[in-house]
Design a protein around this motif. Structure first.
Motif: not given
Lengths: 241, 308
Positions: A71-88
């Protein structure tokens, strides 16, 4: 460093919202209590500590740690959200450490839920609370080192099944080091055996578990956590380029 | 506010961006135009710090993107092109998380979220899981998270895709209100929709900047600049239209019978003559419009020029 509490709270909320967290915690606690009471025969032994329960933890973490790590990186499985995190404005270290702390905190809560056994031990009258404290700490440190290793695996692969299997495999290997050392005892030079023993987290866990809380053993687990967190940070930094 | 100096981006041996330079000032609304594969998203990703340039320098709000990537990310709000998705989080929890990462807490955090939700009219879906929302709503959430911290530079990548005419109108009003507070850069292939919003146009083709001009200038390069499009229920006398002073030619709309576009010679105004002709002939005109120029044609033409 200012994003660590944000990532920690976010990850903790994710754990709180996931049924698998409760399921893995329940399995861990039920197995620990059942095996300690029936197989370890804690009540019959009239022991002053909870070693029969804690000696099972390295094996029970084989269930809990992979379940938390997927579950640690489960957010990163949603491609859009994963890219969004990179912009933060979040550094890889803040991301890794925040997530790791949340998983470790959940492990701490699961350990705290063993409190009825502590109450029973004190009620029966023969409890040595300083040893019990040491046992809790050793178990929590072991969980931290296992989780940091799992966190590193998560930065290498994205598939949850692969993360689960790799973590399980790694922890099984660690658990099996002692058997390897025993098998090699008469074939290898003594310094190799000593080096392997010093690297074996379970032997250090056993030392603290027996109530001997030494700085070197505690530092071993902390340095292992820091090493894996650093490796995860370096991997993420490299991947983000 | 934004300075880009000779940036180049390679992907393997392929050159995605080629020696691109421009500056953007505060309160500018820039349209980044170009056909598919022109390098618009690559450029936005470089500005937002999602990837690093192979050469050149990017500076946002005084911070070098290579040496101070996190300060740049604080100064930038970015609505990504793809769908914003999360399998468990609701719209509210996504905005809460973004607000916390952006450094807001307590009453200020609530105020920021409410302001963004009001601007994007997100209140009906605040508790809905992001994963179940249709694409235009997800895009609205993506824009809301980008404007939440009132960034110095707002980057929008294809923001109008999938929007209904009403949503497009709301979007235009939002951008107009935001352009007083920040620099806005909108990458889009729907150029004409943005013609009333943007003050300046950057046209990219094959990774190069082929035009950097005020938007009206770009429109002026269109052969439809000051053309008149009219539609009638009865057939029009095309010869009478063609012989009017300043008329360069007539185009019949193949998809809408009865609709013609009368092109004007450069520097000529034909609208009054057409009006006079309609009045004198007594034509029943159902629509009559003076065109400001078709950006699609101009961008397509510019793209063709650089194509090897």
């Amino acid at each position: 460093m200012k994003q660590i509490p944000v990532i920690f709270m976010h990850q903790l909320t994710r754990y709180g919202c996931s049924p698998s967290t409760y399921l893995s915690a329940a399995v861990f606690l039920v197995l620990c209590a059942t095996l300690g009471l029936h197989v370890g025969q804690w009540l019959e032994r009239d022991s002053s500590d909870l070693q029969v329960f804690f000696q099972l933890h390295p094996w029970l973490y084989l269930i809990l740690t992979p379940a938390l790590s997927i579950q640690l990186w489960s957010d990163e499985h949603d491609a859009g959200f994963h890219t969004l995190l990179k912009t933060l404005p979040i550094t890889p270290f803040e991301c890794v450490f925040g997530k790791f702390l949340a998983a470790w905190f959940v492990c701490g809560i699961v350990l705290m839920l063993m409190f009825p056994i502590v109450l029973i031990a004190n009620h029966l009258g023969a409890a040595d609370n300083s040893v019990i404290r040491s046992q809790f700490l050793s178990s929590w440190l072991l969980a931290g080192s296992y989780l940091s290793a799992a966190c590193f695996i998560c930065t290498l692969v994205r598939q949850q099944v692969v993360i689960f299997l790799l973590t399980l495999g790694l922890l099984l290997s660690v658990s099996g080091i002692y058997s390897v050392i025993e098998a090699l005892e008469h074939q290898m030079p003594i310094w190799v055996i000593d080096s392997l023993i010093s690297l074996d987290p379970l032997s250090r866990f056993d030392t603290i578990d027996n109530g001997k809380l030494t700085l070197s053993d505690s530092l071993f687990f902390i340095s292992m956590i820091l090493a894996f967190v650093s490796a995860s940070t370096v991997t993420l930094t490299y991947k983000s380029r | 506010m934004l300075e880009i100096d000779g940036i180049t981006k390679y992907l393997g041996k392929r050159k995605l961006i080629h020696n691109l330079s421009f500056c953007a000032q505060r309160q500018e609304c820039i349209g980044l135009f170009g056909e598919s594969g022109a390098g618009k998203t690559t450029l936005l990703n470089l500005i937002a710090g999602l990837s690093t340039p192979s050469g050149g320098r990017i500076s946002v709000a005084g911070f070098n993107a290579q040496t101070h990537p996190y300060q740049v990310r604080e100064a930038v709000g970015y609505q990504l092109q793809g769908d914003l998705n999360h399998h468990r989080m609701s719209v509210k929890s996504v905005l809460n998380f973004i607000a916390a990462v952006r450094g807001f807490s307590g009453a200020e955090k609530r105020e920021r979220i409410n302001k963004a939700a009001t601007r994007l009219e997100l209140f009906p879906v605040m508790d809905a899981p992001l994963a179940v929302l249709p694409m235009p709503w997800k895009r609205k959430v993506a824009i809301a998270q980008a404007v939440l911290h009132t960034p110095h530079l707002l980057l929008l990548d294809e923001p109008t895709e999938g929007m209904s005419p009403e949503q497009l109108l709301q979007f235009k009003m939002l951008i107009k209100s935001l352009s007083d507070e920040m620099t806005i850069m909108i990458a889009s292939r729907r150029y004409d929709e943005l013609s009333t919003l943007c003050t300046r146009a950057l046209v990219m083709a094959d990774g190069q900047l082929v035009a950097d001009t005020p938007l009206p200038e770009l429109q002026r390069n269109s052969r439809h600049y000051h053309a008149v499009t009219l539609a009638a229920q009865t057939p029009l006398d095309l010869l009478a239209l063609a012989v009017l002073p300043g008329v360069a030619g007539i185009e019949e709309d193949q998809h809408a019978p009865g609709t013609v576009t009368v092109l004007a010679l450069p520097g000529q105004t034909i609208y009054p003559h057409i009006n006079a002709l309609i009045a004198s002939r007594g034509w029943h005109i159902t629509s009559l419009s003076l065109e400001q120029g078709r950006l699609n044609d101009v961008v397509h033409h510019l793209s063709q020029e650089v194509r090897p």
